[in-house]
Design a protein around this motif. Sequence first.
Motif, PDB file in Angstrom:
ATOM      1  N   GLU A 130      12.680  -3.076   3.712  1.00 54.20           N
ATOM      2  CA  GLU A 130      11.312  -3.415   3.347  1.00 54.20           C
ATOM      3  C   GLU A 130      11.248  -4.752   2.605  1.00 54.20           C
ATOM      4  O   GLU A 130      12.149  -5.099   1.851  1.00 54.20           O
ATOM      5  CB  GLU A 130      10.721  -2.302   2.476  1.00 54.20           C
ATOM      6  N   ASP A 182       4.409  -3.256  -1.910  1.00 58.55           N
ATOM      7  CA  ASP A 182       3.649  -2.008  -1.922  1.00 58.55           C
ATOM      8  C   ASP A 182       4.508  -0.805  -1.555  1.00 58.55           C
ATOM      9  O   ASP A 182       4.118   0.332  -1.830  1.00 58.55           O
ATOM     10  CB  ASP A 182       2.473  -2.096  -0.940  1.00 58.55           C
ATOM     11  N   TYR A 183       5.646  -1.046  -0.943  1.00 56.10           N
ATOM     12  CA  TYR A 183       6.479   0.056  -0.463  1.00 56.10           C
ATOM     13  C   TYR A 183       7.878   0.031  -1.067  1.00 56.10           C
ATOM     14  O   TYR A 183       8.798   0.673  -0.553  1.00 56.10           O
ATOM     15  CB  TYR A 183       6.586  -0.006   1.068  1.00 56.10           C
ATOM     16  N   VAL A 240       7.483   6.667  -3.209  1.00 60.09           N
ATOM     17  CA  VAL A 240       6.080   6.400  -2.893  1.00 60.09           C
ATOM     18  C   VAL A 240       5.464   7.542  -2.089  1.00 60.09           C
ATOM     19  O   VAL A 240       4.295   7.895  -2.269  1.00 60.09           O
ATOM     20  CB  VAL A 240       5.970   5.055  -2.140  1.00 60.09           C
ATOM     21  N   LYS A 275      -2.898   6.904   4.330  1.00 56.72           N
ATOM     22  CA  LYS A 275      -1.880   6.085   3.669  1.00 56.72           C
ATOM     23  C   LYS A 275      -0.526   6.778   3.704  1.00 56.72           C
ATOM     24  O   LYS A 275       0.511   6.146   3.967  1.00 56.72           O
ATOM     25  CB  LYS A 275      -2.310   5.810   2.226  1.00 56.72           C
ATOM     26  N   ILE A 317       2.740   5.318   5.605  1.00 53.01           N
ATOM     27  CA  ILE A 317       4.017   5.064   4.917  1.00 53.01           C
ATOM     28  C   ILE A 317       5.150   5.808   5.604  1.00 53.01           C
ATOM     29  O   ILE A 317       6.250   5.280   5.800  1.00 53.01           O
ATOM     30  CB  ILE A 317       3.901   5.472   3.437  1.00 53.01           C
ATOM     31  N   ARG A 375       5.831   4.132   8.815  1.00 45.71           N
ATOM     32  CA  ARG A 375       6.413   2.814   8.542  1.00 45.71           C
ATOM     33  C   ARG A 375       7.898   2.955   8.231  1.00 45.71           C
ATOM     34  O   ARG A 375       8.703   2.139   8.672  1.00 45.71           O
ATOM     35  CB  ARG A 375       5.672   2.159   7.373  1.00 45.71           C
ATOM     36  N   ARG A 376       8.249   3.999   7.507  1.00 49.29           N
ATOM     37  CA  ARG A 376       9.672   4.188   7.190  1.00 49.29           C
ATOM     38  C   ARG A 376      10.475   4.506   8.446  1.00 49.29           C
ATOM     39  O   ARG A 376      11.651   4.147   8.546  1.00 49.29           O
ATOM     40  CB  ARG A 376       9.815   5.298   6.162  1.00 49.29           C
TER      41      ARG A 376
END
Length: 455
Positions: A104, A108-109, A114, A279, A283, A286-287
């Motif tokens: 990343e 934000d991540y 998170v 959100k 996330i 996204r991971r």
Amino acid sequence: MLNLSKQRVNIPAIEKEVNSLNTLHSPKTARIVYRWILGIVIALLLIMFLPWQQNINGKGYVTALTPQDRPQNIQNAVAGQIARWNVREGDYVKKGDTILVITEVKDDYFDPQVLVRTQEQIQAKTDGIAAYKAKIEATDNQISALRQGLQFSLEKARNKVIQSQLKVRSDSADMVAVNRNFQIAKERLDRAEVMYKEGTISLVDLETRRLKLQEDQAKVVAQTQKLNISRNELINARIELSSVEADYRKDIAKAFSDRSTALSSVAEGESELSKLQNKYENIRIRRDQYVVRSPQDGYVIKTLKAGIGETIKEGESIVTLQPRQPELAVELYVKAMDLSLIAPGRHVRLEFDGWPALQFSGWPGTSVGTFGGSVAVVDRVNSKNGQYRLLIKTNQRGNENEKWPDQLRIGSGVNGFVMLQDVPIWWEIWRQLNGFPPDYLADILPEEGEKEAKK
């Protein structure tokens, strides 16, 4: 010798006397050359009437018939920093194999917890929505109770009005009776005074009747006051009936206002909850995008990024992947003048770069090293070079000798000949010299030819 005289020279006698004339003769070499030239001319004339299959030639290259089989660039979905390469150029990968791992780069991540913290926010927002829903339920119960209380209070007030009305009627009747008694007492007093003057009754009786008149008059005044009180009570009961409904309506309206506020809070909370859930999923997904995987089986042709620690953007090409077993086709480009003669299904002869071939375009049966195919797609618009593109696929009905080589690679050069009708050679030479297109009238596909024959 010039025949100027009438006497002719005896040539045989001269030949006998002149021996040099006997050595002169026609050369055999000239006769042989003459015969060869004559034979060649006759052969060429005969060849001019041999059948010649018209064709449209074009150049192109090998490609894949379907877009999914063509070389593709694998791109990353999120921005990141290259952490590890799992492949090298030329490696064979299967669908789902890891090609690249990134880390990343957005703050934000960065937090490793998170997802947990976002889940806690979702739970808190869910509890808040549940509390607002409980408040709505309690408000509904309150509204129901107020409505029931309104009905009871209205019934009570109506009964009170009815009681006041009955009391006014009763007091009115009493008022009539008291007034009647007062009138009687007044009439008796008048008669008593006349009788007293006549000496019929005594003064005591007269005084008694005067007292009786005063008592009845007092009763009239008292009853009047009582009737007025009853009437005022009736007015107050009616006012109370109206005020009871107004008070309850105000309380019910306030309860509805609280309910609407709670509903608004629920809607706002659900909106925020949806955003938090979105959100959370973003996330989580996204991971999963930190690992770039192969979308299908194939070979890594070229890596477009290099090194460790290099930052890449969203949607940036990383490697080029060639699918494992593409369905090969040929992109052939022809002139616009010949496009009207070409339709899907037309037979094509192909000459691939790297495979020796002896091509006679007009006699495909005598060609060696060429391969068969058929037109699959004809583009409806021209390409950048002004020519039109044809997609040629392998001929499924061809024999094993015409099977395309297994060693073919996408991008190899190809010379192609789209086969048309049969014409004499002299016709084809004349057409080529004049720059005419092939004959359009007999341009019929095999399937269409059978239909025309049946008609």
